[in-house]
Design a protein around this motif. Structure first.
Motif, PDB file in Angstrom:
ATOM      1  N   ILE A 206      -7.418  -3.445  20.396  1.00  0.00           N
ATOM      2  CA  ILE A 206      -6.415  -4.262  21.084  1.00  0.00           C
ATOM      3  C   ILE A 206      -5.059  -4.079  20.425  1.00  0.00           C
ATOM      4  N   GLN A 207      -5.045  -4.035  19.113  1.00  0.00           N
ATOM      5  CA  GLN A 207      -3.792  -3.837  18.390  1.00  0.00           C
ATOM      6  C   GLN A 207      -3.184  -2.486  18.737  1.00  0.00           C
ATOM      7  N   GLN A 208      -4.037  -1.454  18.877  1.00  0.00           N
ATOM      8  CA  GLN A 208      -3.541  -0.133  19.246  1.00  0.00           C
ATOM      9  C   GLN A 208      -2.903  -0.150  20.644  1.00  0.00           C
ATOM     10  N   ILE A 209      -3.523  -0.932  21.549  1.00  0.00           N
ATOM     11  CA  ILE A 209      -2.965  -1.024  22.906  1.00  0.00           C
ATOM     12  C   ILE A 209      -1.598  -1.689  22.870  1.00  0.00           C
ATOM     13  N   ILE A 210      -1.499  -2.824  22.148  1.00  0.00           N
ATOM     14  CA  ILE A 210      -0.244  -3.580  22.097  1.00  0.00           C
ATOM     15  C   ILE A 210       0.844  -2.799  21.379  1.00  0.00           C
ATOM     16  N   GLU A 211       0.458  -1.980  20.409  1.00  0.00           N
ATOM     17  CA  GLU A 211       1.439  -1.176  19.688  1.00  0.00           C
ATOM     18  C   GLU A 211       1.782   0.120  20.403  1.00  0.00           C
ATOM     19  N   GLY A 212       1.125   0.358  21.588  1.00  0.00           N
ATOM     20  CA  GLY A 212       1.435   1.546  22.377  1.00  0.00           C
ATOM     21  C   GLY A 212       0.877   2.826  21.826  1.00  0.00           C
ATOM     22  N   LYS A 213      -0.208   2.743  21.017  1.00  0.00           N
ATOM     23  CA  LYS A 213      -0.778   3.942  20.396  1.00  0.00           C
ATOM     24  C   LYS A 213      -2.004   4.463  21.132  1.00  0.00           C
ATOM     25  N   LEU A 214      -2.581   3.638  22.025  1.00  0.00           N
ATOM     26  CA  LEU A 214      -3.830   4.047  22.670  1.00  0.00           C
ATOM     27  C   LEU A 214      -3.564   4.809  23.969  1.00  0.00           C
ATOM     28  N   PHE A 215      -2.605   4.326  24.766  1.00  0.00           N
ATOM     29  CA  PHE A 215      -2.294   4.979  26.032  1.00  0.00           C
ATOM     30  C   PHE A 215      -1.205   6.027  25.828  1.00  0.00           C
ATOM     31  N   PRO A 216      -1.176   7.049  26.695  1.00  0.00           N
ATOM     32  CA  PRO A 216      -0.142   8.088  26.567  1.00  0.00           C
ATOM     33  C   PRO A 216       1.233   7.613  27.016  1.00  0.00           C
ATOM     34  N   MET A 217       1.318   6.429  27.624  1.00  0.00           N
ATOM     35  CA  MET A 217       2.595   5.940  28.137  1.00  0.00           C
ATOM     36  C   MET A 217       3.382   5.202  27.053  1.00  0.00           C
ATOM     37  N   LYS A 218       4.706   5.134  27.271  1.00  0.00           N
ATOM     38  CA  LYS A 218       5.584   4.370  26.396  1.00  0.00           C
ATOM     39  C   LYS A 218       6.109   3.170  27.162  1.00  0.00           C
ATOM     40  N   ALA A 219       6.544   2.142  26.415  1.00  0.00           N
ATOM     41  CA  ALA A 219       7.017   0.933  27.072  1.00  0.00           C
ATOM     42  C   ALA A 219       8.126   0.286  26.263  1.00  0.00           C
ATOM     43  N   LEU A 220       8.935  -0.502  26.979  1.00  0.00           N
ATOM     44  CA  LEU A 220      10.015  -1.251  26.357  1.00  0.00           C
ATOM     45  C   LEU A 220       9.482  -2.416  25.530  1.00  0.00           C
ATOM     46  N   GLY A 221       8.407  -3.023  25.984  1.00  0.00           N
ATOM     47  CA  GLY A 221       7.788  -4.144  25.290  1.00  0.00           C
ATOM     48  C   GLY A 221       6.331  -4.256  25.665  1.00  0.00           C
ATOM     49  N   TYR A 222       5.560  -4.867  24.787  1.00  0.00           N
ATOM     50  CA  TYR A 222       4.116  -5.031  25.004  1.00  0.00           C
ATOM     51  C   TYR A 222       3.780  -6.510  24.892  1.00  0.00           C
ATOM     52  N   PHE A 223       2.949  -7.003  25.845  1.00  0.00           N
ATOM     53  CA  PHE A 223       2.583  -8.404  25.870  1.00  0.00           C
ATOM     54  C   PHE A 223       1.089  -8.542  26.128  1.00  0.00           C
ATOM     55  N   ALA A 224       0.535  -9.636  25.580  1.00  0.00           N
ATOM     56  CA  ALA A 224      -0.867  -9.978  25.809  1.00  0.00           C
ATOM     57  C   ALA A 224      -0.902 -11.376  26.416  1.00  0.00           C
ATOM     58  N   VAL A 225      -1.628 -11.532  27.546  1.00  0.00           N
ATOM     59  CA  VAL A 225      -1.665 -12.817  28.237  1.00  0.00           C
ATOM     60  C   VAL A 225      -3.095 -13.145  28.628  1.00  0.00           C
ATOM     61  N   VAL A 226      -3.287 -14.418  28.919  1.00  0.00           N
ATOM     62  CA  VAL A 226      -4.569 -14.912  29.445  1.00  0.00           C
ATOM     63  C   VAL A 226      -4.243 -15.681  30.708  1.00  0.00           C
ATOM     64  N   THR A 227      -4.859 -15.318  31.818  1.00  0.00           N
ATOM     65  CA  THR A 227      -4.537 -15.946  33.111  1.00  0.00           C
ATOM     66  C   THR A 227      -5.704 -16.749  33.653  1.00  0.00           C
ATOM     67  N   GLY A 228      -6.443 -17.409  32.773  1.00  0.00           N
ATOM     68  CA  GLY A 228      -7.512 -18.292  33.213  1.00  0.00           C
ATOM     69  C   GLY A 228      -8.877 -17.796  32.829  1.00  0.00           C
ATOM     70  N   LYS A 229      -9.877 -18.589  33.240  1.00  0.00           N
ATOM     71  CA  LYS A 229     -11.266 -18.275  32.925  1.00  0.00           C
ATOM     72  C   LYS A 229     -11.976 -17.564  34.063  1.00  0.00           C
ATOM     73  N   GLY A 230     -11.221 -17.161  35.093  1.00  0.00           N
ATOM     74  CA  GLY A 230     -11.844 -16.470  36.219  1.00  0.00           C
ATOM     75  C   GLY A 230     -12.225 -17.389  37.349  1.00  0.00           C
ATOM     76  N   ASN A 231     -11.894 -18.676  37.238  1.00  0.00           N
ATOM     77  CA  ASN A 231     -12.204 -19.648  38.279  1.00  0.00           C
ATOM     78  C   ASN A 231     -11.003 -19.762  39.208  1.00  0.00           C
ATOM     79  N   SER A 232     -11.198 -19.479  40.501  1.00  0.00           N
ATOM     80  CA  SER A 232     -10.079 -19.477  41.443  1.00  0.00           C
ATOM     81  C   SER A 232      -9.529 -20.865  41.706  1.00  0.00           C
ATOM     82  N   SER A 233     -10.279 -21.913  41.364  1.00  0.00           N
ATOM     83  CA  SER A 233      -9.809 -23.278  41.621  1.00  0.00           C
ATOM     84  C   SER A 233      -9.017 -23.861  40.452  1.00  0.00           C
TER      85      SER A 233
END
Length: 887
Positions: A409-436
């Motif tokens: 996960i740290q490698q992903i956020i630091e941009g070392k795992l994917f071949p793409m580059k980015a201006l900024g890296y963020f990690a979010v949680v958008t719920g537990k998967g319950n649509s309600s």
């Protein structure tokens, strides 16, 4: 890359600076804990000082404890640095907020100074060799110190969040009061609304003049079910999008304009209805409306659409920006999808991302293997340097549970795992998967997760890289920075395009006004209505002449074949009149009224078409021809003749045909003339048929050097034989007897001509018809002097002219019917037709696709482009002016 946020004070509305008039700041500060209470929450700094003596090898000289405790953004705010971070987590511009943070964290600055003094003493007292000996025990003390500092940081963070929540409520209250007109300020469109209008116009603009849309917007891309829509909902702070389990829900681009307002509402660009996002029933209605619009935009045989749905969301605390949610990228086309779905989604995504000023919000599902990602390769192709890409890792809670190596996960956020580059890296949680789940519960779960997450405790993630709140602030800052850098350049490009289009118009259409499609439609509408009104100017005589002529053309065959000829075969005048009366009564009851109404409707159509298609000389504009034709066809399709017309017409026609009283010689002569014209026309038709049957006569054969066919020779021999029968018996009935057919056939066979009985009867019908019509015409000549005998009812006279009376009755019926139909036309049907034309034009006016289809050509397209370019340029200039004023 941290901007100078002193330039961002325009974000805060004017009334915030007047908060001290509405809110008792001193009372609020008194309610906060004082420095003594805060000191009790601090750790034992004497013990910390003793421990720091052994930290020389582990802490860098630039290590800043205050930054670790309170976060970089809060420290910069306290110290008054001009370079505030772009990824801040708190609202700015409030004096009371700054005072609170300074009072709350003032002791921490003293703490940092004391720690620095102890650190200097530790460096002087301890050497490198002794530090190596106590390495293991000191590491344990460092861990304890970090845990204690983290607990302190979380306490302060909760207190800051509580203050932010109170400030948010105060801002909402002030916005509501301002919305009610307390300050009596003139309402203006917000910057983001002005900018969104420009984008809406550009979405309909056909870039055929090399002026591409390079205005910034935030493009949200990601693999299907990666959580794009959920991230967008967290930014908008409402569950506004349709949701499904694993299936494709986003079927077309959705442009969402976020702006701040006193009430949390949403509305579509083409609708005035406001959806209250605080009510679940309105949220459900909004999701349903979005789904309906998506499905309606998808053409038959397709799965996704390129048509953009435009939605505005306003609410307290929302960051101002424009986002576009795109359909999720897929790797495989499943059953039920169009075969080109994958390629269509790729082309839509590339079309939005190839804009050099678009901010790409790349959403990656953290709960799946990184190697399965499709969108990252696509993004790296469109933005290889990562200068306008923000990477977002979703479902980090699932990733932390399932990933064997947290370093991944740290490698992903630091941009070392994917071949793409980015201006900024963020990690979010958008719920537990319950649509309600509600937005509030998701935010609480996200904050709770990151507070307890090892990813933060072990410094794999930085505080400013987590939560959708920080992401929203960062994206908004980048968006407005990009807008300021590019909007003036775009305005200049459209200014040049406008000049080119205006020059092209002057060269091609120097004497014509620049009328766009809507203006041309209005002009054509007025012309069409004027032409319909022209129907009322048609003279009654013209209507009646047309109606009488057309009606007789339709019914003459029935009158001759089914009424006159059968009646003429009778033995005496009494039987003739009886037969005529019976057949006329049957005809009037069943066929005549309906046939008359059909003739009247066709006559009205003919006149209507003549006025619609008639060219008006030099003033005629052929650009309207297709529209007029379509209006004419649709109007004729909708118009129905009055159903009660037939009933009233039937009574009038029946009374007209029952009258046998010819009042004067002029009417008698008119009836004879009418009968002669009719019979001569029928005789001419019969002669033509006979000529086709028997072939050319000897003169034509000699002059044109043509011969007869074998069948024509047989027909000619048969004709000659049948003419002998008529010469032998001038009173021969209309039909041949069987023995006569046999006699004719044997006579022909004797001359070597084999003939079929059916051919004999068919030829006889035409021969007898010609004979009868000639006899009837001779009888007309005899009846010219018969009016005197008619007045005496043909008493003591061998001359009987009952057929003249029949044709007079028919002629009078035609005149009366034409007069009645003309009255129906002028009094009722023309007005109803005009009403139908207006309805058709109104329907066409609301149907843009119909107008585009019917009003075409280079002239129309050039005028449309000119109108849109002018509108875009004007709105861009107004937006730039407002941007400078607010800055």
């Amino acid at each position: 890359m941290i901007p100078d946020l002193e330039d961002y004070k325009w974000i805060v509305p004017d009334f915030i600076w007047e908060l001290d008039e509405l809110v008792d700041i001193e009372k609020l500060l008194k309610a906060l804990p004082d420095a003594d209470d805060l000191a009790k929450l601090m750790p034992d700094f004497d013990k910390i000082g003793e421990s720091l003596a052994s930290l020389k090898g582990f802490l860098s000289p630039g290590y800043n404890l205050v930054s670790e405790v309170i976060g970089a953004s809060d420290l910069l705010l306290l110290l008054g640095s001009p370079g505030e971070t772009a990824f801040r987590a708190t609202d700015q511009g409030y004096d009371n907020d700054k005072q609170f943070k300074k009072g709350l964290l003032g002791e921490l600055i003293l703490l940092q100074q004391q720690i620095q003094q102890h650190e200097e003493e530790a460096r002087r007292a301890a050497g490198f060799s002794s530090q190596q000996k106590r390495k293991v025990s000191d590491k344990e003390k460092i861990d304890q110190l970090q845990e204690e500092l983290l607990r302190t940081q979380l306490k302060y963070q909760r207190m800051l969040e509580r203050l932010e929540k109170e400030n948010k409520e105060l801002r909402k209250l002030v916005l509501q009061r301002d919305d009610k007109g307390i300050h009596q300020r003139k309402l203006k469109k917000s910057l983001i609304d002005m900018y969104s209008e420009v984008l809406d116009i550009l979405s309909d603009y056909d870039a055929s003049y090399n002026t591409q849309d390079h205005l910034p917007r935030v493009v949200v891309v990601g693999d299907q079910s990666a959580g794009k829509t959920s991230v967008l909902e967290m930014i908008a702070q409402a569950r506004i999008f349709p949701r499904g389990s694993g299936e494709m829900m986003t079927r077309s681009p959705v442009k969402v304009t976020l702006s701040e307002g006193p009430h949390h509402v949403a509305l579509f660009k083409d609708s005035s209805r406001e959806f209250d996002l605080t009510k679940e029933e309105d949220l459900a209605a909004l999701r349903n409306e979005i789904e309906i619009r998506m499905r309606n935009s998808v053409k038959e045989g397709c799965t996704v659409s390129t048509e953009t749905i435009s939605l505005s969301v306003k609410g307290p605390g929302l960051q101002r920006m424009v986002l576009v949610d795109l359909p999720g990228v897929i790797s495989t086309v499943t059953s039920g999808m169009a075969p080109d779905t994958k390629e269509t989604i790729f082309s839509i995504s590339k079309a939005y991302m190839q804009n050099p000023n678009a901010i790409i919000l790349c959403i990656q599902d953290g709960s799946v293997d990184a190697e399965r990602s499709i969108v990252t390769d696509l993004v790296s192709q469109m933005d290889p340097q990562g200068k306008r890409t923000i990477f977002v890792l979703t479902k980090v809670d699932l990733a932390e549970k399932n990933v064997a190596s947290p370093n991944r996960i740290q490698q992903i956020i630091e941009g070392k795992l994917f071949p793409m580059k980015a201006l900024g890296y963020f990690a979010v949680v958008t719920g537990k998967g319950n649509s309600s789940e509600s937005i509030e519960s998701i935010k609480e779960y996200e904050e709770e997760f990151f507070q307890n997450s090892k990813l933060l405790k072990t410094s794999m993630l930085k505080a400013h890289q987590v939560t959708t709140k920080n992401l929203s602030l960062a994206v908004s800052d980048c968006f407005w920075k990009m807008v300021r850098e590019s909007v003036e350049q775009q305005a200049d490009a459209f200014k040049a395009t406008r000049f080119n289009l205006e020059t092209e118009w002057k060269n091609n259409y120097p004497r014509l006004r620049e009328l766009d499609r809507n203006e041309l439609f209005e002009k054509a509408k007025n012309e069409i209505l004027d032409e319909v009104i022209s129907l009322t100017q048609v003279t009654p005589k013209h209507w009646e002449d047309m109606l009488e002529k057309t009606l007789w053309e339709r019914v003459s065959t029935h009158v001759i074949e089914n009424i006159y000829l059968p009646a003429a075969q009778t033995a005496n005048s009494g039987t003739f009149n009886t037969t005529v009366d019976i057949k006329l009564k049957q005809w009037t009851d069943k066929q005549l009224p309906n046939k008359a109404v059909e003739v009247a409707w066709e006559t009205l159509q003919e006149e209507f078409s003549r006025f619609m298609t008639e060219k008006k000389g030099k003033e005629h504009d052929d650009i309207f021809d297709k529209l007029k034709q379509a209006v004419k066809e649709e109007t004729i399709k909708r118009h129905k003749w009055n159903e009660r017309a037939e009933d009233s017409l039937r009574v009038i026609q029946h009374n007209a045909l029952e009258d046998r009283s010819i009042s004067d010689k002029q009417q008698w002569d008119a009836a004879i003339h009418f009968m002669e014209e009719t019979l001569q026309s029928r005789l001419k038709d019969t002669e033509s048929v006979i000529e086709d049957m028997v072939g050319p006569d000897w003169k034509k054969r000699l002059w044109h050097w043509v011969g007869r066919t074998k069948e024509q020779n047989i027909r000619n021999e048969t004709k000659n034989e049948l003419e002998k029968l008529i010469k032998c018996n001038e009173d021969h009935p209309a039909y041949l007897a069987n023995d006569e057919v046999t006699t004719v056939r044997k006579n022909l066979e004797a001359r070597g001509v084999a003939v079929d009985p059916c051919l004999i009867k068919d030829t006889w019908h035409q021969i007898y018809r010609r004979y009868f019509l000639k006899s009837a015409l001779n009888h007309c000549n005899l009846c010219r002097r018969g009016f005197y005998y008619y007045q005496r009812h043909f008493v003591d006279s061998e001359l009987e002219c009952n057929d003249i009376v029949l044709f007079w009755r028919i002629q009078r019926m035609l005149a009366i019917t034409a007069n009645t139909l003309r009255q129906q036309l002028t009094n009722t049907e023309v007005r109803r037709l005009e009403k139908n034309v207006k309805e058709v034009l109104e329907d066409f006016a609301e149907d843009n696709e119909k107008k585009v289809k019917l009003l075409t050509g280079k002239r129309v397209q050039l005028a449309e482009d000119l109108k849109k370019v002018r509108e875009i340029q004007e709105k861009l200039e107004a937006f730039i002016e407002a941007l400078h004023q607010e800055k």
